[in-house]
Design an enzyme around this catalytic site. Structure first.
Site, PDB file in Angstrom:
ATOM      1  N   ARG A  30       0.803  -1.233   0.000  1.00  0.00           N
ATOM      2  CA  ARG A  30       0.000   0.000   0.000  1.00  0.00           C
ATOM      3  C   ARG A  30       0.834   1.282   0.000  1.00  0.00           C
ATOM      4  O   ARG A  30       0.303   2.371  -0.164  1.00  0.00           O
ATOM      5  CB  ARG A  30      -0.961  -0.020   1.200  1.00  0.00           C
ATOM      6  CG  ARG A  30      -2.187  -0.863   0.917  1.00  0.00           C
ATOM      7  CD  ARG A  30      -3.193  -0.732   2.024  1.00  0.00           C
ATOM      8  NE  ARG A  30      -2.826  -1.547   3.164  1.00  0.00           N
ATOM      9  CZ  ARG A  30      -3.248  -1.326   4.408  1.00  0.00           C
ATOM     10  NH1 ARG A  30      -4.016  -0.283   4.669  1.00  0.00           N
ATOM     11  NH2 ARG A  30      -2.897  -2.119   5.389  1.00  0.00           N
ATOM     12  N   SER A  34      28.864  45.302  -2.856  1.00  0.00           N
ATOM     13  CA  SER A  34      27.661  44.627  -3.357  1.00  0.00           C
ATOM     14  C   SER A  34      27.827  44.168  -4.802  1.00  0.00           C
ATOM     15  O   SER A  34      28.550  44.789  -5.589  1.00  0.00           O
ATOM     16  CB  SER A  34      26.477  45.592  -3.291  1.00  0.00           C
ATOM     17  OG  SER A  34      26.208  45.883  -1.946  1.00  0.00           O
TER      18      SER A  34
END
Ligand code: UD1
Ligand code: CA
Length: 450
Positions: free
Chosen positions: A18, A389
């Site tokens: 199952r 950045s």
């Protein structure tokens, strides 16, 4: 004389049809590891002298997982009694107690098993002790038929009379037996029943027939949950998660919304850790004291030292080693990298195969380009360095201590300690150009419409 020797037989030959899976049922994970491993930990608490797992054909991965337990292959699945017969060859000469557990019932607690053994070794000297429970829906479980003199029989649902089906006390499948008497009973098991299987549960009636006493103890439905389908797997996962959350809270962590935090079996949180909602701890995570984890973080295989601030939306992947007091902010992914004490990687970055030195600041949008499609290479950022950045660090590359990288740089060569490196197009400016451009374009447009 009561023996304290113990052997454990774990039945795990079931196909788990199952589950609709290529994986043996008991290999399906709960809280990040196969359910059978949970049972292994519980069994270890009992310090058994021998453990034998009965597995099905072709379950090599399961045999490897349960080592050093012995395994025996039940090639034909002829019932729980038949499965126990297969274990016999590994238990020759063993005359202590024998406990039978199901691999697909992994939530059972050590204390419950101790109670069963105490009952088995108690003054009534029962041949068989059965673990019963009272589920809300008794469904197709076997029922325990109990009389004044103890347990009389276990009847399988299919074989039960309508009156017996009304009995609320069910068979969990777990049994404790006297090893000296077991095999004499097992030899007499038949398969004349609704399923045509050798039922282990028939041992009770057989023992009673011999004049022996059988008894039962009761466990909690939650710990006796059997897993036969993915739906039941999910229910069991919820039980395990609840246990792990409770343990985290008891251990001194704050979980703001406990039901939204997902743990692995081995998650370790220090004291005064605060976990905001929606955090997932995959396997292998250790978090130090006083760490704050904001929402929507995903961690696995990583170590975080004390005093860090993580997230929201931080992802720490295997071999991320985060030092004391580090800040890892939103949409930052760290893989196989060491971020040393006090460093900050606060926004939108990928750091892989790298060292970020103590106190360094990695600016928003910085990427370590660690992979060229063939090999992974290392990025080494020195202590106190400042990475502007939107920098790409093309590995292998080294940025020296205290160096500064200008924003928007693509760094392909090593940068010395204390240097400034800028690697981007030089800015140019043409004064008044925009105005001239607009006027020209406007004129073209008017002419075109004529
Ligand atoms: C069994 C019990 C039932 C009990 C229920 C609890 C019997 C006859 N019935 O029923 O009273 O209420 O468990 O869940 O024992 N297994 C093998 N080899 C086999 C058959 C089973 O290893 O040949 C293993 C399975 O993998 C599983 C366990 O034994 O781990 C139970 O087998 P299953 O067929 O699910 O038993 P039930 O019919 O549910
Ligand atoms: Ca079952």
């Amino acid at each position: 004389m009561v023996s304290d020797k113990l052997a454990v037989i774990v039945l795990a030959a079931g196909l788990g049809t199952r589950m609709r899976s290529a994986l043996p049922k008991v290999m399906h994970p709960l809280a990040g590891r196969p359910m059978i491993r949970h049972l292994m930990d519980t069994v270890a608490l009992l310090h058994p002298d021998r453990v034998v797992a009965v597995i099905g054909p072709g379950m090599e991965s399961l045999a490897a997982t349960v080592a050093p337990w012995k395994t025996v292959v039940q090639s034909e699945r002829l019932g729980t009694g038949h499965a126990v017969m297969q274990a016999r060859k590994h238990l020759a000469g063993f005359d202590g107690d024998i406990l039978v557990l199901y691999g697909d019932t992994p939530l059972i607690g050590g204390a419950t098993l101790e109670r069963m053994l105490a009952e088995r070794r108690g003054p009534r000297d029962p041949a068989v002790v059965v673990l019963g429970f009272r589920p809300t829906d008794a469904g197709e479980y076997g029922r325990l038929v109990v009389g004044a003199e103890g347990l009389k029989a276990i009847v399988e649902h299919r074989d039960a009379s309508p009156e017996q089906r009304l009995i609320p006390l069910c068979n969990s499948g777990v049994l404790a037996m006297d090893g000296k008497r077991l095999w004499g009973l097992v030899d007499r098991l038949g398969n004349d029943n609704a399923k045509g299987e050798y039922y282990l549960t028939d041992l009770v009636a057989l023992a009673r027939g011999d004049g022996a006493c059988c008894t039962h103890v009761e466990g909690e439905p939650q710990e006796l949950l059997g897993i036969n389908s993915r739906a039941e797997l999910a229910v069991a996962e919820a039980v395990v998660q609840k246990r792990l959350r409770d343990a985290a809270l008891a251990g001194g962590a704050t979980l703001i919304a406990p039901e939204t935090v997902w743990f692995s079996w081995d998650t370790r949180l220090g004291r005064d850790v605060v976990v905001w909602p929606q955090v997932v701890f995959g396997p292998g995570v250790t978090i130090g004291d006083n760490v704050t984890i904001k929402g929507f973080c995903h961690f696995e295989g990583c170590t975080v030292a004390a005093g860090c601030e993580l997230g929201p939306f931080a992802r720490l992947r295997p071999e991320a080693e985060i030092g004391e007091g580090v800040h890892i902010g939103n949409f930052v992914e760290i893989k196989k990298s060491t971020v040393e004490a006090g460093a900050k990687v606060n926004h939108l970055s990928y750091v892989g195969d790298a060292r970020v030195g103590a106190g360094a600041n990695v600016g928003a949008g910085t990427i370590t380009c660690n992979y060229d499609g063939f090999n992974k290479s290392i990025t080494d950022i020195g202590e106190g360095a400042f990475i502007g950045s939107n920098t790409s660090l093309v590995a292998p590359v080294k940025v020296g201590d205290g160096a500064i990288i200008g924003a928007g740089s693509v760094i392909t060569k090593d940068v010395g300690a204390g240097s400034l490196a800028v690697a981007r197009g030089t800015q140019m400016e043409l004064q008044g150009w925009a105005e001239r451009f607009r006027r020209g374009k406007a004129a073209e447009k008017t002419t075109g419409e004529d």
